[in-house]
Scaffold this active site. Structure first.
Site, PDB file in Angstrom:
ATOM      1  N   ARG A   1       0.904  -1.009  -0.110  1.00  0.00           N
ATOM      2  CA  ARG A   1       0.181  -0.152  -0.066  1.00  0.00           C
ATOM      3  C   ARG A   1       0.500   1.075   0.045  1.00  0.00           C
ATOM      4  NH1 ARG A   1      -4.154   0.652   4.631  1.00  0.00           N
ATOM      5  NH2 ARG A   1      -2.524   0.900   5.897  1.00  0.00           N
TER       6      ARG A   1
ATOM      7  N   ASP B   1       0.879  -3.059  12.977  1.00  0.00           N
ATOM      8  CA  ASP B   1       1.513  -3.374  12.033  1.00  0.00           C
ATOM      9  C   ASP B   1       1.580  -4.869  11.622  1.00  0.00           C
ATOM     10  OD1 ASP B   1       3.532  -4.342   9.310  1.00  0.00           O
ATOM     11  OD2 ASP B   1       2.871  -2.602   8.907  1.00  0.00           O
TER      12      ASP B   1
ATOM     13  N   ASP C   1       5.098  -6.299  10.262  1.00  0.00           N
ATOM     14  CA  ASP C   1       6.296  -5.936  11.106  1.00  0.00           C
ATOM     15  C   ASP C   1       6.323  -6.957  12.283  1.00  0.00           C
ATOM     16  OD1 ASP C   1       7.078  -3.925   9.246  1.00  0.00           O
ATOM     17  OD2 ASP C   1       6.226  -2.644  10.420  1.00  0.00           O
TER      18      ASP C   1
END
Length: 209
Positions: free
Chosen positions: A104, A200, A203
């Site tokens: 994105r 996230d 992550d």
């Protein structure tokens, strides 16, 4: 409008709470995502066709049911979707796996495809797209568009945490695609992250932040 199935089994909801917690470390987070995917797969695969065959047990002959024909392809949206693949494959090890690389754009929030590799017979299979987060819905919608272009016509989207905005986008753009999620959160923030969400997912899966 496509159907949204919220999987509220107690074990699923318990594990969702654990992956939301910012204190959960990478190893545990990765294991929880795998376990959640495995649990959710039971409901997601409920509609798979069966056929009846004759077998012989140690006692005698009988007729029993098995999965029918070419059934599933699991398509992971890279990179976070990879964390959900093994949980499903533990239940259905014969499923083929495809990968679609999308990211994105941090400025426009629009999806950009950089990689795709699908089973050659994708049009003959029921497709389960996996991605832990359904935020704006842009990446998911773009992935569905691509799969349809490649011939897939029976598609489900599976995520752990979703936002109202993402659910509505998929419903409007792809009313034929069922959405499976453990929870629908209240909103997105100005950066396109789900609130309260879990941060996230990529992550946290791979320890890159």
């Amino acid at each position: 409008m496509s159907k949204v199935i919220i999987l509220n089994h107690p074990l699923i909801q318990h594990k969702i709470t654990l992956i939301r917690d910012k204190r959960t470390k990478v190893k545990e987070f990765r294991e929880l995502v795998d376990e959640l995917s495995n649990l959710m797969a039971y409901e997601v695969t409920r509609e798979i066709e069966l056929e009846e065959i004759e077998i012989e047990t140690p006692i005698g002959k009988t007729r029993s049911k098995i999965l029918s024909g070419k059934n599933l392809a699991v398509v992971a949206i890279l990179r976070a979707g990879l964390g959900m693949v093994d949980g499903i494959l533990k239940l259905i090890p014969t499923a083929k796996v495809g990968h679609v690389g999308m990211y994105r754009d941090p400025e426009t929030l629009k999806p950009c495809k950089y990689y795709a590799k699908l089973p050659k017979d994708i049009s003959e299979r029921k497709v389960i797209i996996v991605d832990p987060m359904l935020a704006t819905g842009g990446t998911a919608s773009a992935c569905i568009n691509y799969l349809k272009k490649m011939g897939a016509c029976d598609i489900k989207f599976v995520c752990l945490v979703s936002a109202v905005e993402g659910v509505e986008k998929i419903q409007k753009a792809h009313p034929d695609v069922k959405i499976y999620t453990a929870v629908i959160d209240e909103k997105l923030n100005s950066h396109g992250y789900i609130v309260p969400g879990l941060g996230d997912a990529g992550d946290r899966l791979y320890g890159t932040k």
